[in-house]
Design an enzyme around this catalytic site. Sequence first.
Site, mmCIF file in Angstrom:
data_model
loop_
_atom_site.group_PDB
_atom_site.id
_atom_site.type_symbol
_atom_site.label_atom_id
_atom_site.label_comp_id
_atom_site.label_asym_id
_atom_site.label_seq_id
_atom_site.Cartn_x
_atom_site.Cartn_y
_atom_site.Cartn_z
ATOM 1 N N GLY A 154 1.131 -5.735 63.161
ATOM 2 C CA GLY A 154 0.818 -5.564 61.752
ATOM 3 C C GLY A 154 1.701 -4.509 61.109
ATOM 4 O O GLY A 154 2.878 -4.358 61.467
ATOM 5 N N SER A 155 1.127 -3.732 60.212
ATOM 6 C CA SER A 155 1.925 -2.836 59.368
ATOM 7 C C SER A 155 2.647 -1.723 60.113
ATOM 8 O O SER A 155 3.598 -1.149 59.581
ATOM 9 C CB SER A 155 1.051 -2.237 58.265
ATOM 10 O OG SER A 155 0.656 -3.240 57.357
#
Length: 443
Positions: A154-155
């Site tokens: 993810g981020s």
Amino acid sequence: EAGVRDLIFLEDWKRQYPQKDLASNVIGFTGIDGHGLEGIELAFDETLRGEETVWAFARMADGTQIERRQLRSGTPGRDLMLTIDSRIQHLAESAIARGVRTYKAKAGIVLVLDPRTGEVLAMAQNDTYDLNAFQMSQPAERRNLSVVYPFEPGSSFKVFTMLAALENNVIALDERISGSAAYQIAHHTFRNADGISYGMVTATDVIKNSINTAMIRIAQRVGEEQLYEALKKFGFGQKTGIELPGEVSGYLPSVKSWSALEIGAIAIGQSVSVTAIQLASRVAAIANGGQLMRPRIVKALIPSVNLTTTPSLKKSGFPPSLGEKSGGEVRIASEESCRKLTKMMIETVRSGTGILAQIEGYTIAAKTGTAQKAVPGQGYVKGKYVASFVGFFPAEAPQYLILVVLDEPGGREYYGSMTAAPIFKEIAQGLISLDRLPSGARP
């Protein structure tokens, strides 16, 4: 005397583990025959066991020995020193166990590295077991999640997309790019996690506030080929070569197989997978000015020439890894790009998604991550996430790199900024206390 029987005493050896479950998933254990079955015990079985001395005896029918001859001279096993610091390991295990309970997660991982050397100071998870009673444990409890569990980051992966952009000179720090609430690629709409439109933003804003739409636009500037080559250079899709059995390589799809959507998904850390040791060591390279040190958990084999000598991974049966030809280190990015990225990561903690990791008097550089999980046959499933927080400090001269990963936090809060960040802070504060690290310290 009638009824008295002879007693026969047989000498036997048994491995004892004084600290029971501490670092159990790293150390592993030996079976009743003395052979290593898990972890370091398995990876360095022959080295630790040595070789037995073999004798041949000739006896007469009445048992009288008439000849003794040595067939093979044995060698004692060598002692092995790990990079693990038992104080930091205990700190990390306690913190992740509490974190998993607090945020109702399925599992949790913590890694603490020295970014300057690649040494793993702690490799912890919530599931542990007593090495002296391994028979009572389940196979799932014995897995070392840091090396065998791949997950979509993810981020937290955005720092590498940004690093690729800086290395390819496609973004200037003072220019602005659209951080709209939504952005469409090939009839698919990507949105910011919070649904907010940030308007025109700088590169620092993109990292600080973890803006998906702006990150994807920056990735498009880099281009598919250049982004793939950069991520490959950073070491994704490859094993780190750490001296532990069962390591997986994670997944970085070949650019030839990318769909039109892939550049958008990969830019924000979806459609790729990493292991905790892979993610931690690559962020450690940013802390180390672009110099990637192969992560290692073996400090020395004793007796050896000196205490810094480590075993040859090729001789131990481990595959060659990124940086092995250059003695375990390789430059993956320029010092200038890493310096710029570190400043962005500092703002993440100072005024962005990482504010819950703030510690007064210390400058921390970090990135939050919240990745939606994909389930075979179902695709990405709402409500299933991997939350993470990775950072290093003191940011001016990093001594520690900490990664926290929570698998499927099940409470009301599931974002890495709300779950993994407080765990990071607890561990960082513990490290400061252990080392009596003064604020603004520069080693």
